[in-house]
Design a protein around this motif. Sequence first.
Motif, short mmCIF file in Angstrom:
data_model
loop_
_atom_site.label_atom_id
_atom_site.label_comp_id
_atom_site.label_asym_id
_atom_site.label_seq_id
_atom_site.Cartn_x
_atom_site.Cartn_y
_atom_site.Cartn_z
N TYR A 1 0.84 -1.20 0.00
CA TYR A 1 0.00 0.00 0.00
C TYR A 1 0.87 1.26 0.00
CZ TYR A 1 -3.75 3.24 1.11
OH TYR A 1 -4.64 4.28 1.06
N LEU A 2 1.89 1.27 0.85
CA LEU A 2 2.77 2.44 0.93
C LEU A 2 3.50 2.65 -0.39
CD1 LEU A 2 4.31 1.97 4.50
CD2 LEU A 2 2.41 3.45 3.83
N SER A 3 3.87 1.56 -1.04
CA SER A 3 4.59 1.68 -2.31
C SER A 3 3.70 2.25 -3.42
CB SER A 3 5.12 0.30 -2.74
OG SER A 3 6.03 -0.20 -1.78
N GLY A 4 2.38 2.16 -3.23
CA GLY A 4 1.45 2.67 -4.24
C GLY A 4 1.00 4.09 -4.00
N LEU A 5 1.51 4.73 -2.96
CA LEU A 5 1.15 6.13 -2.70
C LEU A 5 1.77 7.05 -3.75
CD1 LEU A 5 1.68 6.28 1.19
CD2 LEU A 5 -0.53 6.28 -0.01
N PRO A 6 1.22 8.24 -3.94
CA PRO A 6 1.86 9.21 -4.83
C PRO A 6 3.29 9.48 -4.39
CG PRO A 6 -0.34 9.94 -4.22
CD PRO A 6 -0.04 8.76 -3.36
#
Length: 266
Positions: A107-112
């Motif tokens: 999830y964190l890797s998919g943040l802007p």
Amino acid sequence: MNSKGIVALKDTKNLCYKCLRKKDKVHQIRIGGSGYGSAFDNFSTSLQLCDECFSESQKGNPIWDMETVYGQMHFGEYTKKSDYPKDKIVDEYIDQRYRYDDEMYEYLSGLPLESRELVYNSNSYGACADYNMKPQDWIDYQLDELPHKKCRQYGFYSPQEKLAYKERFPNCECVSINKYKDGSQGSSCPYGAFGDENGNVSLNIADECYMCDSYKPREGDIKIIDEVTEYYKHEKDRLIHMLQYASTRLRELENDVEKYIDKHGR
């Protein structure tokens, strides 16, 4: 500033890290450092999500519950500490991670990108939070647009060094494949750069290719140096030379020992 115009976030009060919108209320999520086997091993950080994004992130699994689980090293089977055999709860024998460690990391890797800067740089701390960069520099570095000089100041390989290694090493006349007696092989050049077993770049970067004045485009096939064959050749040449040296000295000694002493000393 990078070519994509992505600017580091400054006013993050009530800002959702996912949708990048200001909200009346946001969920403050703090992730403490976990243990060996976790994506958050000695790495702590924080983020904030609005109600909508928080609910969306929790679909399927309550990934922000921060439940810690334990398991035998390298076996990948994790359980709650209360269910784990008491005689096994010893730090050096177990992995420690979050129940939803992988989901949290994904999830964190998919943040802007500007939000990832906050999570992995500005908000992070711990032994493995090793960036400590200015926010805009972190973003530019992730985009491979941070200038060479600044990269070196931070101790990172610059885009120019990475590109030089990628373009030059596989095509350089100086590079050879080295075959070792145990059957393994690797590639290298006399100036310190290393690559994989086929003469291509490896996962690690070699900065020796950058500004190297010995680079010459290779013509033909890459050289293959067999360690056993080369050792045999050099050792045979050395032993032949020793035999020639010894036989010459022996003849001189037998012909005239006094002359031999005068010539070669005691």
